[in-house]
Design an enzyme around this catalytic site. Structure first.
Site, PDB file in Angstrom:
ATOM      1  N   SER A  76       0.802  -1.224   0.000  1.00 24.99           N
ATOM      2  CA  SER A  76       0.000   0.000   0.000  1.00 24.99           C
ATOM      3  C   SER A  76       0.834   1.273   0.000  1.00 24.99           C
ATOM      4  O   SER A  76       0.727   2.112   0.899  1.00 24.99           O
ATOM      5  CB  SER A  76      -0.924  -0.017   1.206  1.00 24.99           C
ATOM      6  OG  SER A  76      -1.527  -1.272   1.297  1.00 24.99           O
ATOM      7  N   ASP A  96      -3.743  -1.522  -1.869  1.00 21.38           N
ATOM      8  CA  ASP A  96      -4.864  -1.891  -0.979  1.00 21.38           C
ATOM      9  C   ASP A  96      -6.213  -1.385  -1.494  1.00 21.38           C
ATOM     10  O   ASP A  96      -7.254  -2.017  -1.267  1.00 21.38           O
ATOM     11  CB  ASP A  96      -4.627  -1.420   0.466  1.00 21.38           C
ATOM     12  CG  ASP A  96      -4.247   0.037   0.584  1.00 21.38           C
ATOM     13  OD1 ASP A  96      -4.115   0.720  -0.450  1.00 21.38           O
ATOM     14  OD2 ASP A  96      -4.075   0.519   1.724  1.00 21.38           O
ATOM     15  N   ARG A 102       7.964   6.084  -3.941  1.00 18.77           N
ATOM     16  CA  ARG A 102       8.467   6.636  -2.678  1.00 18.77           C
ATOM     17  C   ARG A 102       7.688   5.997  -1.528  1.00 18.77           C
ATOM     18  O   ARG A 102       6.582   5.494  -1.729  1.00 18.77           O
ATOM     19  CB  ARG A 102       8.313   8.165  -2.642  1.00 18.77           C
ATOM     20  CG  ARG A 102       6.940   8.693  -2.259  1.00 18.77           C
ATOM     21  CD  ARG A 102       6.907  10.192  -2.304  1.00 18.77           C
ATOM     22  NE  ARG A 102       6.989  10.666  -3.675  1.00 18.77           N
ATOM     23  CZ  ARG A 102       5.942  10.747  -4.493  1.00 18.77           C
ATOM     24  NH1 ARG A 102       4.749  10.378  -4.092  1.00 18.77           N
ATOM     25  NH2 ARG A 102       6.074  11.164  -5.735  1.00 18.77           N
TER      26      ARG A 102
END
Ligand code: GLC
Length: 476
Positions: free
Chosen positions: A145, A198, A160
């Protein structure tokens, strides 16, 4: 200034009215368009709008046993999901709290080695004989996620970290390969066949559980969204609108009858330029102490990771003006937890939000326990008003992407159309009134009260685990 005046000013600053909702919704729609348009490699404008390579959503008839691993905000969950083919499933899971030192590990191996070990422990316990198919390997869907530049259904490089992770070494690497290498190293009989955000898991699992319409068309589940430690959402776009996809791939998919693809918007990054989002001095301070300054500006105003910190920043600011906690003269005298960034959990806010005890006794205990902070009744009333302003702003902002996507996809057009939004995450699930505040905001937004009445926001329980299993089930 007296405390009440300070509080009134802050509550006003945190108010999002219907004109602001309209301005933000329009900007969101524009950011979707820009995010889809730019060609591969071109510097991105607008939202990240990441293609996920998931091209259909379930109809509830999927079957089989699959593993799912879910690296979310603070936990790593490993699950085994049995899809029964009738919109129901059976789930076994082990949840592990990620040790704090791994959040800032030096190398990717430290983190992914730990994840592989947890998967192996789970497999030993629940699937000691491995898989019964010819490969002997269990198929696993990996819910990861964080923003990933997805290159296929089962590969993607980390753009990132968010939500507190700071392992520089992982940025730019394929997270599936990192995990698979560690699994292979310890001879764990697992094949990672799918990588899913997610939100994608939530969309798929909600579609599975609610069952598609009887004629097998894409169901009415339009958006999968997370409002938890972080916030994000995904939905389906027609292939031809996703300009950033390789035209050859589009041609190939179309020849197979594929028409749509799920897009991970990464809306946490909405309006990083701060052209339209509210930007109080507290928001600015939080950005400075966060692990990713300048990024995920929307998330920093909406998600559970930041609500507590916003309150802490506000309290420290009022104290500096001499309007609260006056027994402490200097900043350095404040209880040290109140001086520590991210020490105040949003769970504390959820208790304060609905405290109706005499003299706000619950709030008093909650603040003593969490921050070692003694308070007077006036201070507690002030804190409750501020908490409610922070959560209301978060929920009102949360309505913006929902309204924008409903408009963009024309999901509400048509005769008495009803749509579903599958949601997951600690804030939407446990924060008192969060969902109903989102609904208030939807009614004030450009979709209006009629639109709001047609929208069903439903919790997709265990969404990301079941969704990852559903992703894995699409791989032969
Ligand atoms: C952060 C991540 C995103 C994830 C969201 C919710 O915004 O960047 O990928 O979906 O948190 O967990």
């Amino acid at each position: 200034m007296v405390l009440q005046e300070s509080v009134d000013a802050i509550v006003k600053e945190f108010t999002v009215d219907s004109a602001k909702l309209e301005e933000l919704t329009n900007h969101f729609i524009k950011s979707i368009e820009e995010g889809l348009e730019h060609a591969p490699g071109e510097k991105s404008k607008g939202l990240p709008m990441i293609p996920t390579f998931v091209t259909s959503i379930p109809n509830g008839r999927e079957r089989g046993v699959f593993l799912a691993a879910d690296l979310g905000g603070t936990n790593f969950r490993v699950c085994s999901v049995e899809l029964k083919g009738n919109s129901t499933f059976k789930l076994e899971q082990l949840k592990n709290r990620i040790p704090d030192d791994l959040l800032e590990a030096e190398t990717s191996e430290e983190l992914f080695g730990y994840l592989a070990k947890k998967i192996a422990q789970f497999v030993d316990k629940y699937h000691p004989t491995g898989s019964t198919d010819t490969t002997g390997k269990l198929k696993l869907g990996f819910t990861f996620s964080y923003p990933v530049d997805q290159t296929s259904l089962s590969s993607g490089t980390l753009i990132r970290w968010t939500k507190g992770f700071k392992i520089q070494d992982t940025v730019g690497k394929d997270v599936v390969k990192l995990l698979q290498d560690q699994l292979d190293k310890i001879k764990c009989p697992v094949d990672i066949v799918a990588l899913a955000n997610d939100t994608v898991g939530t969309l798929l699992s909600h579609a599975y559980s609610s069952g598609a319409s009887p004629n097998g068309n894409q169901g009415d589940t339009v958006i999968g969204a997370i409002f938890g430690t972080g916030t994000n959402g995904c939905y389906m776009e027609p292939l031809e609108a996703i300009k950033k996809l390789d035209p050859e791939l589009v041609k190939e998919l179309k020849s197979k009858g594929v028409t749509h693809m799920v897009i991970n918007t990464e809306w946490g990054s909405f309006d990083n330029e701060l052209k339209h989002l509210p930007n109080t001095v507290y928001d600015q301070n939080i950005d400075k102490v966060s692990s990713n300054p300048g990024y995920h500006m929307f998330e920093k105003r909406v998600s559970g990771m930041f609500m507590g910190e916003i309150l802490r920043q506000v309290l420290v600011e009022i104290h500096s003006k001499g309007d609260i906690f006056t027994q402490y003269f200097e900043y350095d005298e404040l209880p040290h937890r109140l001086r520590t960034p991210f020490e105040l959990d949003s769970e504390v806010l959820s208790h304060i939000e609905i405290d109706d005890s005499t003299n706000l006794r619950e709030t008093e205990l909650s603040l003593l326990q969490s921050l070692r902070l003694p308070t007077t009744i006036e201070e507690r009333k002030a804190i409750q008003a501020i908490v409610r302003a922070i959560s209301r702003r978060a929920a009102y902002l949360a309505a913006v992407p929902l309204a924008a996507i409903l408009i963009r996809t024309k999901a509400l057009d048509g005769y008495h159309k009803e749509v579903e939004i599958g949601v997951d995450g600690s804030v939407v699930e446990y924060y008192p009134g969060f969902r109903s505040m989102i609904r208030h905001a939807l009614a004030l937004s450009p979709i209006g009260p009629d639109g709001e009445r047609s929208v069903h926001i439903q919790i997709a329980k265990d969404g990301s685990g079941v969704g990852a299993a559903l992703c894995a089930s699409t791989v032969n």
